[in-house]
Design a protein around this motif. Structure first.
Motif: not given
Length: 143
Positions: A34-48
């Motif tokens: 996915s895009t870098a932004a989507q990958a970053g949001n996925t990491r934040r979601c996993i962290d949450l």
């Protein structure tokens, strides 16, 4: 709270021995799917999810072996190629399809609603926080 999509709090299990609801995380892969932004949001979601100690099932939308499930989840959400997306699989008999909670922006908004004072939430029962959704979901057992 935006009115684009209605989110309902999953029903409580009928008894303490009833299985709990399960969270499903659909993402585009953390290594270039996915895009870098989507990958970053996925990491934040996993962290949450980790911070909330919520057990979740991972569906990698970039994995060809998970294509059928990805497409099924896209059909439920009505959103293709926007990651991450969260779903809740409500424990019921007979089984029902997972419910779409939202993409990252909606999840982030629901998490921020956790900070509203209790009296505001009680006066506005239509407000659904992330903690309300996670209340009846499987948790990670530490040990």
């Amino acid at each position: 709270m935006s009115t684009e999509e209605e989110v309902t709090v999953p029903p409580s299990p009928s008894s303490p021995t009833s299985p709990l609801n399960q969270i499903i995380l659909l993402h585009g892969g953390l290594n270039g799917g996915s895009t870098a932004a989507q990958a970053g949001n996925t990491r934040r979601c996993i962290d949450l999810l980790i911070a909330k100690k919520v057990k979740y099932r991972d569906v990698d939308g970039s994995d060809s072996e998970q294509k059928e499930e990805r497409d099924s989840l896209f059909q439920i959400s009505g959103v293709r190629g926007n990651y991450p997306q969260l779903f809740v699989s409500v424990s019921s008999s007979p089984p029902t399809p997972p419910e779409f909670l939202g993409a990252w922006e909606k999840i982030e908004e629901m998490n921020e609603l956790n900070d509203l004072p209790r009296e505001v939430l009680e006066a506005n029962p239509d407000i659904v926080t992330l903690d309300m959704v996670f209340e009846e979901c499987e948790k990670v057992i530490e040990g």
